[in-house]
Design a protein around this motif. Structure first.
Motif, mmCIF file in Angstrom:
data_model
loop_
_atom_site.group_PDB
_atom_site.id
_atom_site.type_symbol
_atom_site.label_atom_id
_atom_site.label_comp_id
_atom_site.label_asym_id
_atom_site.label_seq_id
_atom_site.Cartn_x
_atom_site.Cartn_y
_atom_site.Cartn_z
ATOM 1 N N TYR A 1 0.845 -1.195 0.000
ATOM 2 C CA TYR A 1 0.000 0.000 0.000
ATOM 3 C C TYR A 1 0.877 1.240 0.000
ATOM 4 O O TYR A 1 2.063 1.191 0.289
ATOM 5 C CB TYR A 1 -1.018 0.007 1.139
ATOM 6 N N GLY B 1 -3.734 4.362 1.253
ATOM 7 C CA GLY B 1 -4.414 3.092 1.457
ATOM 8 C C GLY B 1 -5.524 2.907 0.445
ATOM 9 O O GLY B 1 -5.456 3.396 -0.682
ATOM 10 N N ASP B 2 -6.581 2.212 0.863
ATOM 11 C CA ASP B 2 -7.712 1.924 -0.023
ATOM 12 C C ASP B 2 -8.790 3.000 0.029
ATOM 13 O O ASP B 2 -9.506 3.205 -0.945
ATOM 14 C CB ASP B 2 -8.341 0.577 0.358
ATOM 15 N N VAL B 3 -8.938 3.657 1.182
ATOM 16 C CA VAL B 3 -9.989 4.662 1.341
ATOM 17 C C VAL B 3 -9.350 5.938 1.887
ATOM 18 O O VAL B 3 -9.012 6.027 3.058
ATOM 19 C CB VAL B 3 -11.106 4.171 2.301
ATOM 20 N N SER C 1 -15.186 8.262 13.471
ATOM 21 C CA SER C 1 -14.994 7.359 12.327
ATOM 22 C C SER C 1 -16.181 6.432 12.140
ATOM 23 O O SER C 1 -16.620 6.181 11.040
ATOM 24 C CB SER C 1 -13.705 6.553 12.487
ATOM 25 N N ARG C 2 -16.666 5.892 13.223
ATOM 26 C CA ARG C 2 -17.863 5.038 13.243
ATOM 27 C C ARG C 2 -18.405 5.128 14.661
ATOM 28 O O ARG C 2 -17.708 5.624 15.542
ATOM 29 C CB ARG C 2 -17.539 3.607 12.815
ATOM 30 N N HIS D 1 -7.045 4.460 5.107
ATOM 31 C CA HIS D 1 -7.624 3.207 5.567
ATOM 32 C C HIS D 1 -7.191 2.114 4.606
ATOM 33 O O HIS D 1 -7.350 2.256 3.393
ATOM 34 C CB HIS D 1 -9.153 3.298 5.593
ATOM 35 N N VAL D 2 -6.632 1.066 5.149
ATOM 36 C CA VAL D 2 -6.269 -0.109 4.363
ATOM 37 C C VAL D 2 -7.278 -1.198 4.701
ATOM 38 O O VAL D 2 -7.383 -1.607 5.866
ATOM 39 C CB VAL D 2 -4.830 -0.575 4.677
ATOM 40 N N ASN D 3 -8.039 -1.613 3.716
ATOM 41 C CA ASN D 3 -9.044 -2.658 3.944
ATOM 42 C C ASN D 3 -8.377 -3.939 4.441
ATOM 43 O O ASN D 3 -7.351 -4.346 3.899
ATOM 44 C CB ASN D 3 -9.833 -2.936 2.663
ATOM 45 N N SER D 4 -8.942 -4.527 5.473
ATOM 46 C CA SER D 4 -8.429 -5.781 6.045
ATOM 47 C C SER D 4 -6.923 -5.702 6.288
ATOM 48 O O SER D 4 -6.163 -6.602 5.914
ATOM 49 C CB SER D 4 -8.768 -6.964 5.136
ATOM 50 N N ILE D 5 -6.492 -4.641 6.944
ATOM 51 C CA ILE D 5 -5.062 -4.404 7.171
ATOM 52 C C ILE D 5 -4.418 -5.563 7.919
ATOM 53 O O ILE D 5 -5.004 -6.135 8.841
ATOM 54 C CB ILE D 5 -4.840 -3.061 7.904
#
Length: 144
Positions: A17, A37-39, A61-62, A95-99
């Motif tokens: 990444y 990252g991805d996001v 974030s959530r 954000h890296v998916n499934s880091i």
């Protein structure tokens, strides 16, 4: 279109990444986007100067959580802080998916590496200090 300030982008890739540092300069101030990252997003803002410790704003974030990129912004800030000419704002979100553990382990190193590149650029390309003038002290601010 009018040119405003100047901009340069640095990147580092490790463990599948990439993190980018998009640096914009207005006078002697820096705005650094630490994204990747991805996001890509904006979740943390860190303000720092040569004479002040980093100050953070961590956005939600959530439900029940805030963004954690502060670890990365502080790693970058610690490298650039000694050479700052004025203020720096680091806005980060990655954000890296499934880091994986390995990917997590290199994130701080990546941020420091980007900090070193920014530090070297600032040292090699210092910005001239612009002259600021202010209204005489007897003038009142609007609304007073």
């Amino acid at each position: 279109m009018t040119k405003v300030g100047e901009s340069i982008t640095f990147s580092v890739t490790m463990e599948d990444y990439t993190i980018y540092a998009v640096v914009e300069r207005q006078s002697q101030d820096l705005l650094i986007q630490l994204i990747g990252g991805d996001v890509w997003h904006y979740g943390v803002v860190t303000a720092v100067s040569k004479d002040t410790e980093p100050q953070d704003i961590n956005m939600p974030s959530r439900p029940g959580h805030v963004h954690q990129e502060r670890v990365l912004t502080h790693a970058l800030a610690s490298v650039i802080r000694p050479v700052l000419q004025s203020n720096a704002f680091i806005v980060s979100g990655m954000h890296v998916n499934s880091i994986t553990t390995a990917q997590m382990r290199v994130a701080t190193k990546m941020a420091r590496t980007l900090g070193e590149e920014i530090r070297d650029w600032v040292v090699a390309h210092p910005a001239a200090k612009l002259v600021e003038t202010f209204a005489p002290s007897h003038h009142r601010n609007v609304g007073e």
